[in-house]
Design an enzyme around this catalytic site. Structure first.
Site, PDB file in Angstrom:
ATOM      1  N   GLU A  75       0.804  -1.220   0.000  1.00 36.64           N
ATOM      2  CA  GLU A  75       0.000   0.000   0.000  1.00 36.64           C
ATOM      3  C   GLU A  75       0.839   1.274   0.000  1.00 36.64           C
ATOM      4  O   GLU A  75       0.276   2.372  -0.088  1.00 36.64           O
ATOM      5  CB  GLU A  75      -0.929   0.003   1.220  1.00 36.64           C
ATOM      6  CG  GLU A  75      -1.943  -1.134   1.196  1.00 36.64           C
ATOM      7  CD  GLU A  75      -2.947  -1.061   2.338  1.00 36.64           C
ATOM      8  OE1 GLU A  75      -2.817  -0.157   3.197  1.00 36.64           O
ATOM      9  OE2 GLU A  75      -3.864  -1.903   2.371  1.00 36.64           O
ATOM     10  N   ARG A 127       2.179   1.752   4.916  1.00 36.23           N
ATOM     11  CA  ARG A 127       1.872   2.788   3.924  1.00 36.23           C
ATOM     12  C   ARG A 127       3.006   3.764   3.675  1.00 36.23           C
ATOM     13  O   ARG A 127       2.788   4.809   3.077  1.00 36.23           O
ATOM     14  CB  ARG A 127       0.595   3.528   4.319  1.00 36.23           C
ATOM     15  CG  ARG A 127      -0.604   2.612   4.249  1.00 36.23           C
ATOM     16  CD  ARG A 127      -1.916   3.283   4.565  1.00 36.23           C
ATOM     17  NE  ARG A 127      -2.851   2.226   4.918  1.00 36.23           N
ATOM     18  CZ  ARG A 127      -3.008   1.769   6.149  1.00 36.23           C
ATOM     19  NH1 ARG A 127      -2.349   2.307   7.152  1.00 36.23           N
ATOM     20  NH2 ARG A 127      -3.835   0.779   6.381  1.00 36.23           N
ATOM     21  N   GLY A 188      -5.979  -0.785  15.452  1.00 35.75           N
ATOM     22  CA  GLY A 188      -6.578  -1.883  16.197  1.00 35.75           C
ATOM     23  C   GLY A 188      -7.843  -1.547  16.949  1.00 35.75           C
ATOM     24  O   GLY A 188      -8.140  -2.183  17.966  1.00 35.75           O
ATOM     25  N   GLU A 190     -10.902  -2.228  16.497  1.00 38.51           N
ATOM     26  CA  GLU A 190     -11.856  -3.327  16.651  1.00 38.51           C
ATOM     27  C   GLU A 190     -11.417  -4.326  17.715  1.00 38.51           C
ATOM     28  O   GLU A 190     -12.189  -5.205  18.096  1.00 38.51           O
ATOM     29  CB  GLU A 190     -12.039  -4.076  15.328  1.00 38.51           C
ATOM     30  CG  GLU A 190     -12.970  -3.417  14.350  1.00 38.51           C
ATOM     31  CD  GLU A 190     -12.291  -2.312  13.551  1.00 38.51           C
ATOM     32  OE1 GLU A 190     -13.004  -1.507  12.953  1.00 38.51           O
ATOM     33  OE2 GLU A 190     -11.042  -2.255  13.524  1.00 38.51           O
ATOM     34  N   ASN A 268     -12.530   4.741  14.487  1.00 31.98           N
ATOM     35  CA  ASN A 268     -13.871   4.423  14.952  1.00 31.98           C
ATOM     36  C   ASN A 268     -13.877   4.077  16.439  1.00 31.98           C
ATOM     37  O   ASN A 268     -12.843   3.778  17.035  1.00 31.98           O
ATOM     38  CB  ASN A 268     -14.442   3.254  14.154  1.00 31.98           C
ATOM     39  CG  ASN A 268     -13.570   2.014  14.228  1.00 31.98           C
ATOM     40  OD1 ASN A 268     -12.581   1.924  13.513  1.00 31.98           O
ATOM     41  ND2 ASN A 268     -13.903   1.067  15.089  1.00 31.98           N
ATOM     42  N   ASP A 313     -18.392   2.316  12.237  1.00 31.26           N
ATOM     43  CA  ASP A 313     -17.008   2.152  11.775  1.00 31.26           C
ATOM     44  C   ASP A 313     -16.645   3.247  10.778  1.00 31.26           C
ATOM     45  O   ASP A 313     -15.931   3.013   9.816  1.00 31.26           O
ATOM     46  CB  ASP A 313     -16.818   0.760  11.158  1.00 31.26           C
ATOM     47  CG  ASP A 313     -15.358   0.429  10.854  1.00 31.26           C
ATOM     48  OD1 ASP A 313     -14.461   1.102  11.380  1.00 31.26           O
ATOM     49  OD2 ASP A 313     -15.123  -0.500  10.056  1.00 31.26           O
ATOM     50  N   LYS A 340     -14.641   8.061   5.840  1.00 26.43           N
ATOM     51  CA  LYS A 340     -15.539   6.979   5.450  1.00 26.43           C
ATOM     52  C   LYS A 340     -16.993   7.412   5.360  1.00 26.43           C
ATOM     53  O   LYS A 340     -17.770   6.831   4.611  1.00 26.43           O
ATOM     54  CB  LYS A 340     -15.443   5.834   6.463  1.00 26.43           C
ATOM     55  CG  LYS A 340     -14.269   4.888   6.284  1.00 26.43           C
ATOM     56  CD  LYS A 340     -14.441   3.728   7.237  1.00 26.43           C
ATOM     57  CE  LYS A 340     -13.342   2.704   7.114  1.00 26.43           C
ATOM     58  NZ  LYS A 340     -13.588   1.546   8.018  1.00 26.43           N
ATOM     59  N   ASN A 401     -11.528   5.524   1.578  1.00 26.69           N
ATOM     60  CA  ASN A 401     -10.728   4.823   2.574  1.00 26.69           C
ATOM     61  C   ASN A 401      -9.284   5.284   2.458  1.00 26.69           C
ATOM     62  O   ASN A 401      -9.033   6.431   2.131  1.00 26.69           O
ATOM     63  CB  ASN A 401     -10.903   3.304   2.441  1.00 26.69           C
ATOM     64  CG  ASN A 401     -10.742   2.586   3.779  1.00 26.69           C
ATOM     65  OD1 ASN A 401      -9.701   2.678   4.408  1.00 26.69           O
ATOM     66  ND2 ASN A 401     -11.782   1.904   4.228  1.00 26.69           N
ATOM     67  N   CYS A 638     -11.010 -17.069  13.317  1.00 31.90           N
ATOM     68  CA  CYS A 638     -10.186 -17.444  12.169  1.00 31.90           C
ATOM     69  C   CYS A 638     -10.687 -16.875  10.848  1.00 31.90           C
ATOM     70  O   CYS A 638      -9.914 -16.721   9.899  1.00 31.90           O
ATOM     71  CB  CYS A 638     -10.131 -18.969  12.030  1.00 31.90           C
ATOM     72  SG  CYS A 638      -9.988 -19.867  13.588  1.00 31.90           S
TER      73      CYS A 638
END
Length: 729
Positions: A75, A127, A188, A190, A268, A313, A340, A401, A638
């Site tokens: 990226e 990035r 991180g 979430e 978020n 989010d 977003k 994004n 997973c």
């Protein structure tokens, strides 16, 4: 998921020369050199070079390429200074090349703790780098920042950017140099992470300041700064402090030398919905915001919250562009920002005053922004999913994004990819216990691109509630699409648009004074468009999916255009069938073009799929309940990495070999494949739970084999979608 100030100052900052005249009002624009991942200090992704132009671009071909030895996402946008290119790759690898020839000068491989893979939602990406004072700065995936000698790549210093390594922090963004410090944010939200941005001394790596983007549990004592005392008033005192609060500033960090401010886009909330993270509601500062920090002290100067009380989010970590615009008859220093949430904002950089907010896509979470208060006009009847499933536009992948947009000062247009997509979103019942270093977001998403196909497979109450939503008319009209657009930032009007291959096709953009816009596609094509009209002028087949933004530079009078090429990022295991990665694999490459260059060698086509191998027999005592338990554990832990798709860039666990089945427990609990990036799960999953997951995968493999044998019998391609695939969304 569930899911740039004048020329002298810039030269001193980057240790470079050769910048062109003219600029954005904040500093010189890119010319021979490309000194930040965004080209200039304002990150405009614009170049003043004109050798490659509308008349000559037809002669563009490959100058050189480099195989970066990975099948994971790339990226970064490279930096070029005085004929040397510096770029980053997977997990924070760094490469230095002669920019004219591609000769490798040095490479750096950080020793990354691969346990971090458990808390990385969106691939092992990075990035870019920052270059200043003879050093190249990069932050590895596990949050260690490195200062490397610019000439040799040797480590000068190493600093830990993570506050608490018991939590799910990671790092994927490019560092930002601001006067005497280099700054990075964590990722991180979430997981169980509390967002922060940290500044380190350029010479020594000493921590100079840190700004937390959300408060901490008031029961732990005073907040770290008065800025957090103010934020705390916007949270329920009994919030889910155990899961961190989110707000992670994982990408957008810009230093504005005109004001001395560091402008940071924050992430978020976590978990979402707010009713679970902050039960009594509130704006939840400083999530979904731009915060302006004093570069010397890290203290807050102003903030603008784009998504108060974020439920969806809607991160504000998308790239910012710093420039100047005439607004209402007055020239102002501005930020152009499209997060977003679907709006394109124009803010005054000095004080955060809202100047414009225009919708770019279909949306129903809000019906506009109140220009007096700066707040979105919320429409809970369409977007509050605490009372039942809703179909929310735009989706959690966002109208915009991380894929950088360009700003063209000649036309005043903002040029970038815009995604029109929604998602059905619903909460899981009850409060979940804190899952350390694991997902804590507590909501489920179904993208509208798949919704009509998946709907029949859902349990009847959920299926019926989603099917009854009025937004299903939008879904049927356009389930999801992406365009490259040239947009007037003051009105939101699209001047021209080019439809892209699909909703997952969202490459970064480069605009030039040569009248061109460059962009790569996940279909493996690198394209040049007329900047005025969007007309396609050059199309180069590369055979490699491209998401990163291109850049351009000049060495010894020759202009080059470069781009990193590989599929990855959010949803990286779900490789779209229209992508080059699906057809030719995901060979990560750096591609560099010039006038008179040659053809790009295409990676070989992947061989035809074979029927899934025969599954082993189930162990004694396995029941349907065991398989159901294993399915739940699989998708809770997973499924984010293992998509159960035949062309995934991670192993398709429906096609495990006999040896993999035998070693399954050792892989998951014993760390057998940790060097390959497969983390240990011995602290989260018991032996019995791993056995249940294995039982589910054996059952799934048997069903997949039976289905594929039937397809083979009927003469259908094995990757024709079927119920086995659909049932695993």
């Amino acid at each position: 998921m569930t899911r740039l100030w004048g020329a002298l100052c810039l030269l001193a900052l980057a240790g470079c020369s050769g910048q062109g005249s003219g600029g954005s009002g904040i500093g010189p624009l890119a010319a021979d050199n490309w000194v930040t991942p965004g080209g200039d200090v304002g990150k405009s992704h614009y170049s003043t070079l004109t050798d490659i132009n509308r008349e000559t671009v037809g002669k563009l071909g490959l100058a050189w390429s480099a195989d970066l030895g990975t099948n994971r996402g790339l990226e970064a946008t490279p930096v070029v200074i005085d004929g040397v290119m510096y770029t980053s790759g997977v997990a924070g690898r760094v490469y230095a090349f002669e920019a004219a020839t591609g000769k490798a000068l040095w490479a750096f491989e950080p020793q990354v703790d691969m346990q971090v893979n458990r808390t990385v939602c969106c691939d092992m990406v990075n990035r870019g780098v920052a270059v200043a004072r003879g050093k190249v700065y990069v932050t590895a995936l596990d949050g260690w920042m490195y200062a490397l000698d610019q000439k040799s790549g040797a480590v000068v210093w190493k600093a830990d950017t993570v506050v608490d390594r018991r939590k799910g922090d990671s790092s994927t963004g490019a560092p930002e140099v601001a006067s005497d410090v280099v700054i990075i944010g964590n990722a991180g939200a979430e997981y169980d992470t509390r967002g922060c941005v940290s500044a380190f001394d350029l010479e020594t790596g000493e921590l100079k300041w840190r700004f937390f983007t959300v408060p901490r549990d008031p029961k732990l004592g005073p907040q770290e700064s008065p800025d957090l005392d103010a934020a705390l008033k916007t949270w329920d005192p009994n919030s889910r402090w155990d899961v961190g609060g989110g707000g992670t500033p994982w990408d957008a960090i810009n230093y504005d030398p005109e004001t001395g401010l560091v402008l940071v886009g924050t992430g978020n909330g976590g978990p979402y919905a707010v009713s679970k993270g902050s039960p009594k509601g509130g704006d939840n500062l400083y999530i979904g915001s731009i915060v302006a920090l004093d570069a010397k002290t890290g203290r807050l100067k102003w903030h603008y919250q784009e998504t108060p009380g974020d439920n969806w989010d809607f991160t504000s970590t998308q790239p910012m562009i710093l420039t100047r615009l005439k607004v209402d008859g007055e020239e102002r220093p501005v930020i152009l920002h499209a997060p977003k949430n679907g709006f394109l904002y124009v803010l005054d950089r000095r004080d955060g005053k809202l100047l414009r907010a225009n919708a770019l896509v279909r949306m129903n979470w809000a019906n506009g922004v109140d220009m007096k208060t700066g707040r979105p006009r919320l429409t809970p009847e369409h977007s509050d999913y605490t009372s039942g499933p809703k179909i929310v536009f735009p989706s959690s992948p966002g109208a915009r994004n991380w894929h950088p947009a360009a700003y063209d000062p000649q036309s005043g247009l903002y040029i970038g990819t815009v995604q029109d997509l929604g998602n059905a979103i619903y909460m899981t019942p009850g409060q979940k216990p804190h899952a350390r270093k694991a997902l804590n977001n507590d909501a489920s998403l179904l993208f509208t691109s798949d919704l009509q196909a998946v709907l029949p497979t859902l349990p009847p109450p959920l299926r019926d509630a989603i099917a009854a939503r009025p937004e299903m008319a939008w879904v049927k009209q356009n389930p999801g699409s992406t365009e490259l657009r040239a947009i007037d930032p003051l009105t939101g009007r699209t001047v021209w648009a080019r439809k892209m291959a699909g909703w997952q096709d969202r490459g970064g953009a480069l605009a030039t004074a040569g009248g061109l816009v460059f962009q790569g596609g996940v279909d493996g094509h690198f394209r040049a468009f007329d900047k005025k009209t969007g007309k396609l002028l050059k199309d180069i087949a590369t055979g490699s999916s491209i998401l990163a933004a291109p850049m351009t530079y000049r060495v010894d009078g020759i202009q080059y255009v470069a781009v990193m090429a590989a599929w990855g990022g959010g949803g990286y295991p779900y490789v779209p069938p229209y992508s080059a990665a699906y057809k030719r694999g995901n060979q990560g490459r750096l591609l560099v073009f010039k006038l008179g260059g040659g053809a790009v060698p295409l990676p070989p086509a992947l061989p035809p799929l074979e029927v899934a191998p025969e599954a082993p027999k189930q162990a004694a005592g396995v029941t349907p309940a065991t398989i159901a338990q294993g399915m739940g554990i699989f998708f809770g832990n997973c499924g984010l990495c293992h998509s159960n798709q035949p062309r995934s860039i991670t192993p398709d666990l429906r096609r495990m070999s006999e040896g993999t089945h035998v070693a399954f427990k050792q892989i998951v609990l014993g760390g057998l494949l940790t060097p390959n990036g497969m983390p240990l799960w011995d602290d989260r999953l018991s032996e019995k739970e791993v056995e249940a997951v294995h039982a589910y995968l054996i059952d799934l493999q048997a069903k997949t084999r039976a289905e594929e044998l039937e397809k083979q019998k009927r003469g259908l391609p094995l990757d024709t979608p079927g119920l086995t695939i659909l049932s695993n969304y």
